[in-house]
Enzyme design. Structure first.
Site, PDB file in Angstrom:
ATOM      1  N   VAL A 297     -16.690 -19.595 -36.704  1.00  0.00           N
ATOM      2  CA  VAL A 297     -16.898 -18.179 -36.414  1.00  0.00           C
ATOM      3  C   VAL A 297     -17.899 -17.682 -37.454  1.00  0.00           C
ATOM      4  O   VAL A 297     -17.760 -17.984 -38.644  1.00  0.00           O
ATOM      5  CB  VAL A 297     -15.579 -17.383 -36.536  1.00  0.00           C
ATOM      6  CG1 VAL A 297     -15.813 -15.911 -36.247  1.00  0.00           C
ATOM      7  CG2 VAL A 297     -14.523 -17.951 -35.593  1.00  0.00           C
ATOM      8  N   ASP A 403       0.001 -16.272 -27.283  1.00  0.00           N
ATOM      9  CA  ASP A 403      -0.281 -16.956 -28.559  1.00  0.00           C
ATOM     10  C   ASP A 403      -0.189 -15.950 -29.710  1.00  0.00           C
ATOM     11  O   ASP A 403      -1.000 -15.975 -30.633  1.00  0.00           O
ATOM     12  CB  ASP A 403      -1.675 -17.589 -28.491  1.00  0.00           C
ATOM     13  CG  ASP A 403      -1.898 -18.636 -29.580  1.00  0.00           C
ATOM     14  OD1 ASP A 403      -0.925 -18.985 -30.280  1.00  0.00           O
ATOM     15  OD2 ASP A 403      -3.045 -19.094 -29.737  1.00  0.00           O
TER      16      ASP A 403
HETATM   17  N1  LIG Z   1     -13.667 -10.698 -35.535  1.00  0.00           N
HETATM   18  C1  LIG Z   1     -13.482 -11.417 -36.658  1.00  0.00           C
HETATM   19  N2  LIG Z   1     -13.719 -10.867 -37.865  1.00  0.00           N
HETATM   20  C2  LIG Z   1     -13.499 -11.590 -38.995  1.00  0.00           C
HETATM   21  N3  LIG Z   1     -13.056 -12.851 -39.020  1.00  0.00           N
HETATM   22  C3  LIG Z   1     -12.808 -13.445 -37.844  1.00  0.00           C
HETATM   23  C4  LIG Z   1     -13.019 -12.774 -36.602  1.00  0.00           C
HETATM   24  N4  LIG Z   1     -12.678 -13.603 -35.607  1.00  0.00           N
HETATM   25  C5  LIG Z   1     -12.280 -14.739 -36.188  1.00  0.00           C
HETATM   26  N5  LIG Z   1     -12.362 -14.658 -37.532  1.00  0.00           N
HETATM   27  C6  LIG Z   1     -11.985 -15.707 -38.504  1.00  0.00           C
HETATM   28  O1  LIG Z   1     -12.137 -16.970 -37.897  1.00  0.00           O
HETATM   29  C7  LIG Z   1     -10.866 -17.622 -37.791  1.00  0.00           C
HETATM   30  C8  LIG Z   1     -10.782 -18.411 -36.500  1.00  0.00           C
HETATM   31  O2  LIG Z   1     -10.990 -17.531 -35.431  1.00  0.00           O
HETATM   32  P1  LIG Z   1     -10.115 -17.589 -34.126  1.00  0.00           P
HETATM   33  O3  LIG Z   1      -8.675 -17.630 -34.522  1.00  0.00           O
HETATM   34  O4  LIG Z   1     -10.502 -16.512 -33.220  1.00  0.00           O
HETATM   35  O5  LIG Z   1     -10.583 -18.964 -33.556  1.00  0.00           O
HETATM   36  P2  LIG Z   1      -9.846 -19.846 -32.495  1.00  0.00           P
HETATM   37  O6  LIG Z   1     -10.747 -20.921 -32.063  1.00  0.00           O
HETATM   38  O7  LIG Z   1      -9.287 -18.985 -31.445  1.00  0.00           O
HETATM   39  O8  LIG Z   1      -8.758 -20.498 -33.430  1.00  0.00           O
HETATM   40  P3  LIG Z   1      -7.266 -20.811 -33.230  1.00  0.00           P
HETATM   41  O9  LIG Z   1      -7.090 -21.216 -31.815  1.00  0.00           O
HETATM   42  O10 LIG Z   1      -7.090 -21.907 -34.248  1.00  0.00           O
HETATM   43  O11 LIG Z   1      -6.499 -19.567 -33.598  1.00  0.00           O
HETATM   44  C9  LIG Z   1      -9.850 -16.500 -37.907  1.00  0.00           C
HETATM   45  O12 LIG Z   1      -8.627 -16.961 -38.400  1.00  0.00           O
HETATM   46  C10 LIG Z   1     -10.519 -15.555 -38.865  1.00  0.00           C
HETATM   47  O13 LIG Z   1     -10.310 -15.979 -40.198  1.00  0.00           O
END
Ligand SMILES: Nc1ncnc2c1ncn2[C@@H]1O[C@H](COP(=O)(O)OP(=O)(O)OP(=O)(O)O)[C@@H](O)[C@H]1O
Length: 539
Positions: A297, A403
């Site tokens: 991200v 989730d």
């Molecule tokens: N909008 C945002 N602002 C700041 N940090 C963010 C944002 N979105 C995601 N992150 C950071 O990136 C990390 C991973 O993002 P996210 O959880 O959305 O990914 P994911 O692929 O859906 O991961 P998972 O399935 O492991 O939860 C978050 O835990 C956070 O630390």
């Protein structure tokens, strides 16, 4: 130069030199090659790359959940073993210590450890490209993977490349297989009326590099990187010369061109109608701020406002679908306690999902880092109420999140908590048979959802109870002493977690109500919010 924050981005890199005007070797000693290849990979002091995120919540081999595991692509140094032979202590560049799983590391130079104890799995695990394979097979792996990319021209000759690129606007580019260096590739770009050819070297471990400083797992990553930033090339990559014969290699079902484009057009029309398609020129991409299952991200800027970007390859795998599904769910959702979708960017290589930037990161990290000493009970109550309000809104829209967990709650500048991560969300009553795929976080998911795929707002209420427990235990992993495969059985027999130390009894009572075995006996989010409001006034 580079704007990521992983290890190899911490220092300035020498410029890459086009091979058309220099010798082919770029003289810079990379840290990547400093490992002593004769030492055992997991010996203390060795540097390794983590090839897969082993999420504690999905952990299912009978081991206790781990809450301090390193994540995919982290570069870490091995410190020593643990009592569990599968896990090793390690430290990253920020001096943070945690655990790596022995199955999910690879040498920084890409070679797998293979002494009979640790062996990279051939499939089903993100083995770093080239691990335990030869250069020629990794080369064909890279070409196959790139075949469906519009800019990949396979065996086109240097002369034909020059014909295609000469006189084109600066930054017009293509990638071809190298004729002089079989197994390598060449990145060709027009610049000031001429054509520059950069050799993309492949390491023995299958990593790709133009400058022996930045390494990439595949050509798509490399191209994405140099599209964002020239980073030593004569110009940033801008527009690809489209290869007419490019094919989809993943399923062989379509050739590159109109059908795939139309398909994506269809799948993204919802964003177009909602006015949520953003031009890539309007977005500046910055540092990596997090790592998810799908990849990094990144922080970005859009109209002078900070945003977060999740990226997926446009012509690719299921990740694109997951990203689009997640983004679709967010269209039309608007609540101060849900992370807002700002838009999507569709460039010729990637699709980006742009959301509001949440400066204080995710809740679980905050609970664990500041924890007991810095977060007062009142603040914990605020988190709980914020999240509950977001969930009341979803309840009113008949959307089931599926989730809900502290890791999926993000915090803005003012520590307002917002629910995020709609990757698994579904409309209530929609048929879903995917619990069997094991995607769901067992310790957070209601028993009827795990057993019979019955995901409802009431199964979200169960997860909310677990989230409350996470909040008041300052980020402990739920069911600390119960192996993950036993959790449902324990619950069905009536076992429930104890109150976290110092948790107000009224809050623990709410938790237990959300954990009623029968979904209909659980309160609604509206009822939980009322209870929390009353409790807040008394604590
Ligand atoms: N909008 C945002 N602002 C700041 N940090 C963010 C944002 N979105 C995601 N992150 C950071 O990136 C990390 C991973 O993002 P996210 O959880 O959305 O990914 P994911 O692929 O859906 O991961 P998972 O399935 O492991 O939860 C978050 O835990 C956070 O630390």
């Amino acid at each position: 130069m580079s704007n990521g924050n992983s290890y190899n981005h911490h220092h300035q890199f020498p410029m890459s030199i086009p091979i058309s005007c220099s010798s082919h070797s770029i003289q810079s000693q990379s840290r990547m090659n400093t490992l002593n290849a004769n030492r055992d990979l997991l010996s203390p002091g060795n540097d390794v790359i983590v090839t897969r995120t082993v999420s504690p919540s999905f952990y299912s081999h009978g081991m206790p959940a781990r809450d301090n595991v390193f994540r995919k692509d982290d570069h870490v140094r091995i410190l020593g073993n643990t009592t569990d032979p599968a896990w090793y202590r390690a430290r990253n560049a920020n001096q943070e210590e945690g655990l790596v799983h022995a199955d999910c590391v690879v040498r920084i130079n890409g070679q797998a450890y293979d002494n009979g104890i640790v062996r990279m799995r051939a499939s089903g695990c993100d083995v770093a490209p080239g691990a335990a394979s030869t250069t020629s097979s990794t080369s064909s792996h890279h070409s196959t993977a790139a075949n469906h990319q519009p800019w990949f021209h396979s065996m086109i000759s240097r002369e034909n490349t020059e014909k295609l690129l000469r006189g084109k606007p600066d930054g017009t580019f293509l990638v071809r297989e190298s004729t002089n260096f079989p197994g390598d590739f060449t990145l060709c770009m027009s610049f000031h009326g001429k054509v520059e050819h950069y050799r993309i070297e492949q390491t023995s471990g299958g990593q790709l590099t133009c400058d022996k400083e930045e390494y990439f797992s595949n050509l798509t990553q490399l191209v994405s990187h140099y599209k964002r930033d020239a980073d030593g090339l004569c110009h940033r990559l801008v527009t690809p010369i489209i290869c007419e014969t490019a094919t989809f290699s993943s399923n062989g079902s379509s050739s590159f061109g109109s059908s795939s484009t139309v398909d994506l057009e269809d799948r993204t029309s919802v964003f177009r109608h909602a006015g949520l398609v953003i031009s890539s020129n309007d977005i500046d991409v910055g540092d990596t701020i997090g790592h998810g299952e799908f990849g990094d991200v990144r922080l970005g800027t859009y109209k002078n406002r900070k945003v977060a970007l999740k990226v997926s390859k446009r012509h690719g795998n299921g990740m694109l679908d997951s990203l689009l599904d997640e983004a679709k769910f967010m269209v039309g959702l608007s609540h101060p306690n849900l992370v807002t979708l700002v838009g999507v960017v569709l460039d010729d290589v990637n699709v980006y999902m742009i959301t509001e930037y949440m400066a204080n990161g995710n809740l679980i990290d905050l609970l664990r880092s500041r924890g007991r000493h810095a977060l007062e009970r009142r603040q914990l109550m605020m988190f709980a109420m914020d999240i509950c309000q977001g969930m009341c809104y979803l309840e009113s829209k008949q959307i089931v999140h599926r989730d809900l967990a502290a890791r999926n709650v993000l915090l803005d500048d003012d520590l307002v908590a917002k629910v995020s991560d709609f990757g698994l969300a579904k409309k209530a009553n929609s048929q879903s048979h995917d619990s069997a795929s094991g995607k769901f976080p067992i310790k957070w998911t209601a028993p009827e959802a795990l057993r019979h795929s019955q995901f409802t707002t009431k199964s979200d209420v169960w997860s909310f109870g677990i989230l409350l427990w996470e909040i008041f235990s300052f980020g402990r992993v739920p069911y600390p002493r119960i192996p993950i495969q036993d959790v449902v059985r324990y619950i069905e027999k009536g076992y429930r977690m104890e109150a976290p130390e110092g948790c107000p009894p009224e809050i623990f009572k709410v938790m237990n109500e959300t954990w009623a075995l029968s979904a209909q006996d659980r309160p609604s989010f509206g009822q939980v919010l009322q209870r929390l409001t009353t409790i807040r006034n008394t604590v």
